[in-house]
Design a protein around this motif. Structure first.
Motif, short mmCIF file in Angstrom:
data_model
loop_
_atom_site.label_atom_id
_atom_site.label_comp_id
_atom_site.label_asym_id
_atom_site.label_seq_id
_atom_site.Cartn_x
_atom_site.Cartn_y
_atom_site.Cartn_z
N PRO A 123 0.74 -1.03 0.09
CA PRO A 123 -0.33 0.47 -0.27
C PRO A 123 0.85 1.03 0.20
CG PRO A 123 -0.74 -1.60 1.04
CD PRO A 123 0.76 -2.00 0.99
N SER A 124 2.43 0.79 0.68
CA SER A 124 3.03 2.61 0.60
C SER A 124 3.94 2.67 -0.53
CB SER A 124 3.70 2.63 1.72
OG SER A 124 4.86 1.22 2.07
N GLU A 125 4.00 1.42 -1.45
CA GLU A 125 4.72 1.58 -3.37
C GLU A 125 3.99 2.33 -3.90
OE1 GLU A 125 7.65 0.00 -3.33
OE2 GLU A 125 7.66 0.44 -1.27
N THR A 126 4.80 3.23 -4.32
CA THR A 126 4.37 3.65 -5.75
C THR A 126 4.13 3.38 -6.81
OG1 THR A 126 5.59 5.72 -5.72
CG2 THR A 126 3.82 6.56 -4.51
N SER A 127 5.11 2.92 -6.90
CA SER A 127 5.94 1.66 -8.36
C SER A 127 6.86 0.81 -7.69
CB SER A 127 6.97 2.58 -8.71
OG SER A 127 7.64 3.20 -8.24
N SER A 128 6.97 0.13 -8.42
CA SER A 128 7.65 -1.36 -7.67
C SER A 128 8.81 -1.71 -8.35
CB SER A 128 6.94 -2.56 -7.52
OG SER A 128 7.04 -3.67 -7.19
N MET A 129 9.78 -2.43 -8.04
CA MET A 129 10.12 -3.34 -8.89
C MET A 129 10.25 -4.54 -9.96
SD MET A 129 12.92 -4.15 -5.46
CE MET A 129 13.76 -5.74 -6.51
N SER A 130 10.71 -4.39 -10.83
CA SER A 130 10.19 -5.49 -12.00
C SER A 130 10.71 -7.51 -10.89
CB SER A 130 10.62 -6.32 -13.17
OG SER A 130 11.79 -6.23 -13.09
N ILE A 131 9.85 -8.29 -11.06
CA ILE A 131 9.59 -9.87 -11.04
C ILE A 131 11.26 -9.54 -11.26
CG2 ILE A 131 9.23 -12.34 -11.20
CD1 ILE A 131 7.42 -10.41 -8.96
N ASN A 132 12.06 -9.49 -11.97
CA ASN A 132 13.66 -10.18 -12.75
C ASN A 132 14.42 -9.29 -12.32
OD1 ASN A 132 11.17 -11.26 -15.13
ND2 ASN A 132 12.65 -10.20 -16.36
N GLN A 133 13.81 -7.90 -11.90
CA GLN A 133 14.45 -7.26 -10.59
C GLN A 133 15.04 -7.81 -9.63
OE1 GLN A 133 12.31 -3.20 -10.84
NE2 GLN A 133 14.75 -2.43 -11.31
N VAL A 134 13.49 -8.13 -9.15
CA VAL A 134 13.61 -9.07 -7.28
C VAL A 134 14.05 -9.80 -7.80
CG1 VAL A 134 12.38 -10.65 -5.75
CG2 VAL A 134 11.73 -8.17 -6.65
N VAL A 135 14.55 -11.25 -8.53
CA VAL A 135 15.52 -12.51 -8.95
C VAL A 135 16.80 -12.40 -8.89
CG1 VAL A 135 15.41 -14.54 -9.81
CG2 VAL A 135 12.95 -14.14 -9.63
N ILE A 136 17.11 -10.92 -9.75
CA ILE A 136 18.05 -10.52 -10.45
C ILE A 136 19.38 -10.16 -8.65
CG2 ILE A 136 19.93 -9.22 -11.54
CD1 ILE A 136 18.10 -9.49 -13.72
N VAL A 137 18.64 -9.64 -7.94
CA VAL A 137 19.06 -8.61 -7.01
C VAL A 137 19.40 -9.73 -6.01
CG1 VAL A 137 18.29 -6.85 -4.74
CG2 VAL A 137 18.35 -6.71 -7.39
N TRP A 138 18.48 -11.35 -5.59
CA TRP A 138 18.42 -11.72 -4.67
C TRP A 138 19.68 -12.62 -5.32
CZ3 TRP A 138 18.26 -17.25 -6.04
CH2 TRP A 138 18.26 -17.86 -5.38
N ALA A 139 19.91 -13.16 -6.81
CA ALA A 139 20.85 -14.29 -6.72
C ALA A 139 21.61 -12.98 -6.95
CB ALA A 139 20.62 -13.96 -8.53
N LEU A 140 22.04 -12.08 -7.50
CA LEU A 140 23.28 -11.39 -6.62
C LEU A 140 24.22 -11.44 -4.92
CD1 LEU A 140 23.45 -8.82 -9.48
CD2 LEU A 140 25.04 -10.88 -9.77
N MET A 141 22.99 -11.30 -4.65
CA MET A 141 23.18 -11.21 -3.14
C MET A 141 23.88 -12.46 -2.27
SD MET A 141 23.18 -8.87 0.06
CE MET A 141 23.45 -9.66 1.41
N SER A 142 22.89 -13.51 -2.50
CA SER A 142 22.50 -14.81 -3.26
C SER A 142 24.48 -15.47 -3.02
CB SER A 142 22.31 -15.59 -3.80
OG SER A 142 21.32 -15.77 -3.03
N LEU A 143 25.17 -14.70 -4.16
CA LEU A 143 26.51 -14.86 -4.63
C LEU A 143 28.12 -14.87 -3.76
CD1 LEU A 143 26.49 -14.93 -8.39
CD2 LEU A 143 27.13 -16.41 -6.77
#
Length: 317
Positions: A123-143
Motif C-alpha cells: 500500500p505504501s509503494e507508488t512504483s515497484s521493482m519488477s519480478i526480474n529485478q527481484v530475482v536478479i538482486v536476490w541472486a547477486l546477494m546470494s552470490l
C-alpha cells in the motif's frame, strides 16, 4: 491502555521498508557517534586484535588510563567482559546465505511470512521493482554471501583475536535486515505474479551498469581478500589496489551494495531507497574502521609508508 493501543496501531502502520531504513540510519548514526568520541574511548569501541593494543609500555598505558578518567575505565570494562571470538564473523555469512535460501523458499511457495511483509508494504509503494529485478538482486546477494562464506572457510586465515559483542550483534542485525530489504520494494509485483514465470525485458541502464559494477567489485574484493590472506601476519599490504587505498576491500564492499541499490531501483526511480540506506551504513561503518586502520599502519610502519594513500574512497576519503 488507549495510549498503548495507539502506539501499537502507529507501529503497525509503518511499512517494513521504513523499519529497515530506520535501522540502517540509526546504526550509522551510532557508529558516527562513536567516531567523534574521544580517541581513548573510540579505540576501545571500534578496534580489535592487534589494532586494539596501543603502542607503549604497560606503565604508559596504565598512566594514560588514569589520566583519561572514569569514562574510559567503564568503557574498557564493558568491552572486556563482552568479548566474543573474531571467528564469529563467519556467522554473518552463514546468516546471509540462510536468509537467501529462506526468502527464496518463501517466494516460490507463497510463504506466509513473505506474504505478510508484501501485504504491509504494497500500500505504501507508488512504483515497484519488477519480478526480474527481484530475482536478479536476490541472486547477486546470494552470490556475495556464498563467496564471503567460502572465503572465511577456505581463504581467510583464522584469528585468535576477540571483538566486542556489540560488533557481532550489529553485523547479525545488518545481514538479517538486508536479507529482507532486497525483496521489499518488489512487493506490488510479487503480489500480482505467480512467481514461476518471468517475462523478457529490455534491461535498463541501471540494470546493465549495476550488474557490470557488481561483478567487477565482486572479483576485486575476492582478489583483495586472497592477497591479504597470503601476507605475513600484521604486515603492510602494498600490492594491487593497496598501492592507492588503505582498505580497497572496503571500497569494493560499498560499491557492491551501491550497485545492488541501482539494480533494485523501482520503476521511475534512480535507486532503491532502502538499499541506499544500507549503503550509508556500510560506508560509515567501514569508513570508521578504515580510518583506524590507517592510523594503526602509521603507528606501526611509519607515516611515510601510508602517506598519499586514500583510506577508502579515492579522491574523497
Amino acid at each position: 491502555m488507549m495510549a498503548v493501543s495507539d502506539l501499537v496501531k502507529h507501529l503497525a502502520s509503518i511499512s517494513p521498508a521504513a523499519y529497515c531504513q530506520i535501522f540502517y540510519v540509526l546504526a550509522a548514526a551510532a557508529v558516527l557517534g562513536i567516531a567523534v568520541a574521544p580517541e581513548s574511548v573510540r579505540r576501545l569501541l571500534t578496534q580489535y586484535g592487534a589494532r586494539s593494543s596501543p603502542t607503549g609500555t604497560s606503565d604508559d598505558k596504565e598512566g594514560k588510563q588514569a589520566r583519561d578518567g572514569p569514562l574510559v575505565s567503564i568503557v574498557s570494562w564493558a568491552t572486556s567482559v563482552g568479548k566474543v571470538p573474531h571467528s564469529w564473523f563467519i556467522h554473518f555469512y552463514i546468516l546471509s546465505v540462510s536468509c537467501s535460501v529462506f526468502w527464496a523458499v518463501q517466494f516460490l511457495s507463497h510463504g506466509k511470512i513473505l506474504e505478510f511483509i508484501v501485504k504491509n508494504q504494497a500500500p505504501s509503494e507508488t512504483s515497484s521493482m519488477s519480478i526480474n529485478q527481484v530475482v536478479i538482486v536476490w541472486a547477486l546477494m546470494s552470490l556475495q554471501g556464498a563467496r564471503r562464506l567460502y572465503e572465511y572457510m577456505a581463504v581467510v586465515r583464522s584469528s585468535p583475536s576477540k571483538m566486542w559483542i556489540i560488533h557481532w550483534l550489529l553485523g547479525v542485525a545488518y545481514y538479517f535486515c538486508t536479507g529482507i530489504s532486497i525483496w521489499i520494494h518488489g512487493s506490488r509485483s510479487i503480489q500480482s505474479s505467480d512467481r514461476r514465470t518471468f517475462s523478457i525485458e529490455i534491461p535498463s541502464f541501471n540494470m546493465v551498469f549495476g550488474v557490470i559494477t557488481f561483478w567487477a567489485s565482486w572479483f576485486m574484493q575476492y582478489r583483495c581478500h586472497s592477497y591479504l590472506s597470503q601476507l605475513k601476519k600484521y604486515s603492510l599490504p602494498v600490492d594491487g589496489l593497496f598501492q592507492y587505498l588503505v582498505c580497497p576491500h572496503y571500497t569494493c564492499e560499498c560499491v557492491l551494495y551501491l550497485s545492488l541499490a541501482l539494480i533494485a531501483a523501482p520503476v521511475g526511480q534512480l535507486y532503491n531507497r532502502t538499499l541506499i540506506c544500507a549503503v550509508l551504513f556500510v560506508a560509515v561503518n567501514l569508513g570508521v574502521t578504515a580510518n583506524g586502520t590507517k592510523k594503526w599502519y602509521s603507528e606501526k610502519f611509519g607515516h611515510e609508508r601510508v602517506r598519499g594513500k586514500w583510506k577508502m574512497i579515492p579522491g574523497i576519503f
